[in-house]
Design a protein around this motif. Structure first.
Motif, short mmCIF file in Angstrom:
data_model
loop_
_atom_site.label_atom_id
_atom_site.label_comp_id
_atom_site.label_asym_id
_atom_site.label_seq_id
_atom_site.Cartn_x
_atom_site.Cartn_y
_atom_site.Cartn_z
N GLU A 433 0.83 -1.20 0.00
CA GLU A 433 0.00 0.00 0.00
C GLU A 433 0.87 1.26 0.00
OE1 GLU A 433 -4.18 1.34 1.94
OE2 GLU A 433 -2.77 0.35 3.30
N PHE A 434 1.95 1.24 0.75
CA PHE A 434 2.85 2.39 0.77
C PHE A 434 3.62 2.50 -0.55
CE2 PHE A 434 2.40 1.72 5.41
CZ PHE A 434 1.96 3.00 5.74
N VAL A 435 3.97 1.36 -1.14
CA VAL A 435 4.64 1.38 -2.44
C VAL A 435 3.75 2.05 -3.48
CG1 VAL A 435 5.64 -0.04 -4.28
CG2 VAL A 435 5.97 -0.69 -1.90
N MET A 436 2.49 1.64 -3.51
CA MET A 436 1.53 2.23 -4.46
C MET A 436 1.36 3.72 -4.19
SD MET A 436 -0.71 1.70 -6.95
CE MET A 436 -1.19 -0.02 -6.96
N ALA A 437 1.24 4.09 -2.93
CA ALA A 437 1.03 5.50 -2.58
C ALA A 437 2.22 6.35 -3.02
CB ALA A 437 0.79 5.64 -1.08
N MET A 438 3.43 5.87 -2.74
CA MET A 438 4.62 6.63 -3.11
C MET A 438 4.79 6.71 -4.63
SD MET A 438 7.36 5.36 -0.23
CE MET A 438 8.66 6.41 -0.89
N LYS A 439 4.52 5.62 -5.30
CA LYS A 439 4.67 5.59 -6.75
C LYS A 439 3.77 6.60 -7.43
CE LYS A 439 5.91 3.99 -10.81
NZ LYS A 439 7.26 4.26 -11.35
N HIS A 440 2.56 6.79 -6.89
CA HIS A 440 1.58 7.65 -7.55
C HIS A 440 1.34 8.96 -6.79
CE1 HIS A 440 0.75 4.61 -10.55
NE2 HIS A 440 0.73 3.71 -9.58
N GLY A 441 2.25 9.29 -5.86
CA GLY A 441 2.18 10.58 -5.20
C GLY A 441 1.01 10.78 -4.27
N LEU A 442 0.53 9.70 -3.65
CA LEU A 442 -0.58 9.78 -2.71
C LEU A 442 -0.03 9.92 -1.29
CD1 LEU A 442 -2.83 6.92 -4.13
CD2 LEU A 442 -2.87 9.36 -4.71
N GLY A 443 -0.55 10.87 -0.54
CA GLY A 443 -0.08 11.09 0.82
C GLY A 443 -0.90 10.34 1.85
N LEU A 444 -0.56 10.55 3.11
CA LEU A 444 -1.25 9.85 4.20
C LEU A 444 -2.72 10.24 4.30
CD1 LEU A 444 1.40 9.74 7.08
CD2 LEU A 444 0.77 7.95 5.45
N ASN A 445 -3.07 11.45 3.91
CA ASN A 445 -4.47 11.84 3.93
C ASN A 445 -5.30 10.98 2.99
OD1 ASN A 445 -4.79 14.02 5.83
ND2 ASN A 445 -3.53 15.29 4.47
N LYS A 446 -4.77 10.67 1.81
CA LYS A 446 -5.47 9.80 0.87
C LYS A 446 -5.57 8.38 1.43
CE LYS A 446 -6.06 12.65 -2.65
NZ LYS A 446 -7.41 13.02 -3.16
N LEU A 447 -4.50 7.93 2.05
CA LEU A 447 -4.52 6.59 2.64
C LEU A 447 -5.56 6.51 3.76
CD1 LEU A 447 -1.32 4.51 3.26
CD2 LEU A 447 -3.20 4.42 4.87
N LEU A 448 -5.62 7.56 4.57
CA LEU A 448 -6.58 7.60 5.68
C LEU A 448 -8.02 7.61 5.16
CD1 LEU A 448 -7.05 7.87 8.74
CD2 LEU A 448 -6.87 10.35 8.46
N GLY A 449 -8.23 8.23 4.01
CA GLY A 449 -9.57 8.30 3.44
C GLY A 449 -9.98 7.07 2.66
N THR A 450 -9.16 6.04 2.65
CA THR A 450 -9.46 4.80 1.94
C THR A 450 -10.05 3.78 2.91
OG1 THR A 450 -7.63 5.18 0.40
CG2 THR A 450 -8.48 2.93 0.55
N ILE A 451 -11.15 3.16 2.55
CA ILE A 451 -11.78 2.17 3.43
C ILE A 451 -10.93 0.91 3.48
CG2 ILE A 451 -13.81 0.71 3.79
CD1 ILE A 451 -15.46 2.86 2.34
N ALA A 464 -1.71 4.17 11.23
CA ALA A 464 -0.52 5.03 11.22
C ALA A 464 -0.85 6.38 10.59
CB ALA A 464 0.62 4.35 10.46
N ALA A 465 -1.63 6.34 9.49
CA ALA A 465 -2.05 7.58 8.86
C ALA A 465 -2.92 8.40 9.80
CB ALA A 465 -2.80 7.28 7.56
N GLY A 466 -3.77 7.71 10.56
CA GLY A 466 -4.62 8.40 11.53
C GLY A 466 -3.81 9.06 12.63
N ASP A 467 -2.77 8.39 13.09
CA ASP A 467 -1.90 8.98 14.11
C ASP A 467 -1.21 10.23 13.58
OD1 ASP A 467 -2.62 7.03 15.87
OD2 ASP A 467 -0.73 5.91 15.78
N TRP A 468 -0.79 10.18 12.32
CA TRP A 468 -0.18 11.38 11.72
C TRP A 468 -1.19 12.51 11.67
CZ3 TRP A 468 -1.53 14.47 7.71
CH2 TRP A 468 -0.58 15.43 7.32
N LYS A 469 -2.43 12.18 11.29
CA LYS A 469 -3.46 13.22 11.17
C LYS A 469 -3.74 13.88 12.52
CE LYS A 469 -6.67 15.26 8.62
NZ LYS A 469 -6.33 16.10 7.45
N ARG A 470 -3.83 13.08 13.57
CA ARG A 470 -4.08 13.64 14.89
C ARG A 470 -2.94 14.54 15.35
NH1 ARG A 470 -6.64 8.72 15.49
NH2 ARG A 470 -4.72 7.64 16.08
N ALA A 471 -1.72 14.16 14.98
CA ALA A 471 -0.56 14.98 15.37
C ALA A 471 -0.51 16.30 14.61
CB ALA A 471 0.73 14.20 15.14
#
Length: 490
Positions: A433-451, A464-471
């Motif tokens: 999931e992180f490989v795909m996100a990095m390859k296509h420029g998707l950040g943690l906000n996009k990952l957090l918004g994925t079911i 992990a994305a949620g923890d980043w968002k709270r911080a």
């Protein structure tokens, strides 16, 4: 050395490991006339002595360990009895089952001419093949892809040749003759191969000592990952000696030998029945005529960003050129080598090394992609670290797989992912999931918004994305919202 006016083949590929097989497949798929030459077994190191046999062995060891740990699930089993010949039979059967995927018959059916024999470059366009039937054949190629792989490093240490060592290539044949796992196994090297095999053999009943010259295991990974792997090995009974270097060896009459190692100036001896060298792999460049053509410098094949050698129509891929000795990297490079070889004079493609995942198949698994923290520091990149522990993940709790964490590096103040490391159950799958996100420029906000399906281990990434968002919650905006809601209550 005059370039021929006509060529027998559009592409000649030397070596039928992952890089060679994929290069030949791509050439045939675009209707080029291609010949694939292999002196050994089809499938190369990965199928015959690397990925496939090691993962088959690791599975056997994992089953034994699950039996030992079954009591935590209310299923009490006796200490497992290890039938080592049957373990090695499973390894062999795994190879035999996968062999047809890489066979001469399959690739011939795909339109590839396959020659079994030893290839040597006679000049930059001509390859002489000493075939297995004793005959010779000479071919000219408009382009040539070298995919000769790499071989285990064997250091020139005193006494080493007298103690019957094995490498990751030779252990499968040697150990297939054993009735039980080696009683005392000494492993030199704390990289991926050394760590994986040390843990596996410890779980299969060997008393294992692992010696690593560097201050920690897996020195290419972040220190927290190295510590987690060292703890996992120790839990399975492996004695880990880091900051320790082998100096010399002596055989003993009963078989096996003594290794004399030093740490901080102090020397000690280690007795062993079997010695496994896992000290890395060096490119296989000798014997193919490469030196005579000026393609090799300091033991390495010189290539540019397009995988071209100093003779631009001679390209290379896989472990031969690096910089990553992974099967998936060999396959990745193979596309560039084949396409640049066939079409490079019209349009060429620079190899993309921007997002390269890696994994170590210990238990719990380790998987990483992108920058480590130390690399970010070396490059002067401002970053933040978000860490989520698996001990709080519902699926990990019910599975009894709470050891591990997800660790994400992001750009300072932003959700852009610079790198990620996962230690835990199925980490090599979760990292995708992180490989795909990095390859296509998707950040943690996009990952957090994925079911993400509940309950799964994959939820750890979202957590992990949620923890980043709270911080990074907008405190000023939240204060205004608090005032707004008070006003709404009247």
């Amino acid at each position: 050395m005059q370039k021929p006016k006509q060529f027998d083949r559009n592409l000649i590929v030397i070596g039928a490991g992952a890089a060679g097989l994929v290069s030949a497949y791509i050439a045939a798929a675009v209707k080029a006339k291609v010949t694939l030459i292999e002196a050994g077994e089809m499938g190369g190191d990965c199928l015959n002595t690397g990925c496939v046999p090691s993962k088959a062995l690791i599975k056997c060891a994992r089953v034994a360990q699950l039996a030992r740990e079954s009591g935590q699930f209310g299923v009490r089993l006796p200490e497992p009895e290890i039938d080592f010949p049957a373990v090695m039979a499973h390894v062999r059967q795994s190879i035999e089952t996968i062999e047809p995927h890489d066979s001469v018959e399959r690739y011939t059916g795909l339109g590839v001419e396959v020659l079994k024999g030893y290839a040597r470059l006679q000049d930059p366009w001509t390859v002489r093949v000493s075939l297995d039937d004793g005959s010779e054949q000479t071919l000219t190629g408009r382009a040539i892809v070298l995919a000769t792989g790499a071989s285990p490093i064997v250091p020139p240490l005193p006494g080493l040749d007298q103690v019957g060592y094995v490498t990751s290539e030779t252990l499968w044949e040697r150990f297939a003759e054993l009735e039980r796992a080696p009683e005392r196994l000494l492993v030199l090297g704390g990289g991926a191969i050394g760590c994986e095999l040390a843990q596996a053999f410890a779980r299969l009943g060997s008393e294992v000592t692992l010696v690593e010259k560097a201050p920690r295991l897996l020195p290419a990974e972040d220190e927290e990952v190295s510590v987690a792997v060292a703890e996992a090995l120790a839990m399975d009974g492996v004695t880990v000696l880091t900051g320790t270097e082998a100096e010399r060896f002596e055989p003993v009459q009963q078989g096996g030998g003594q290794a004399f190692v030093s740490s901080a100036g102090d020397e000690r001896s280690l007795a062993f029945d079997q010695l496994l060298l896992a000290l890395g792999r060096r490119p296989r460049v000798e014997g193919f005529g490469l030196e005579e053509l000026g393609l090799v410098e300091d033991g390495r094949l010189k290539t540019d960003g397009y995988l071209r050698s100093v003779q631009p129509h001679i390209l290379a891929a896989g472990d031969l050129v690096g910089p990553y000795q992974f099967t998936h990297m060999a396959s990745h490079q193979a596309w560039y080598a084949a396409v640049n070889g066939l079409f490079g004079d019209l349009k060429k493609f620079r190899v993309d090394y921007s997002v390269v995942p890696r994994a170590v198949f210990v238990d719990p698994e380790v998987a990483s992609v992108g920058l480590t923290e130390s690399q970010a520091q070396e490059q002067g990149i401002a970053y933040e670290v978000t860490r989520y522990d698996l001990e709080g993940l519902d699926r990990a709790i019910v599975e009894g797989s709470r050891r591990g964490f997800v660790r994400v590096l992001t750009a300072k103040g932003k959700d852009r992912i610079l790198g990620a490391a996962i230690v835990g159950e199925n980490a090599a799958e979760l990292i995708a999931e992180f490989v795909m996100a990095m390859k296509h420029g998707l950040g943690l906000n996009k990952l957090l918004g994925t079911i993400h399906i509940y309950p799964t281990m994959m939820e750890a990434n979202r957590s992990a994305a949620g923890d980043w968002k709270r911080a990074h919650a907008p405190e000023a905006a939240l204060k205004l919202l608090a005032h707004f809601h008070r006003w709404r209550r009247g």
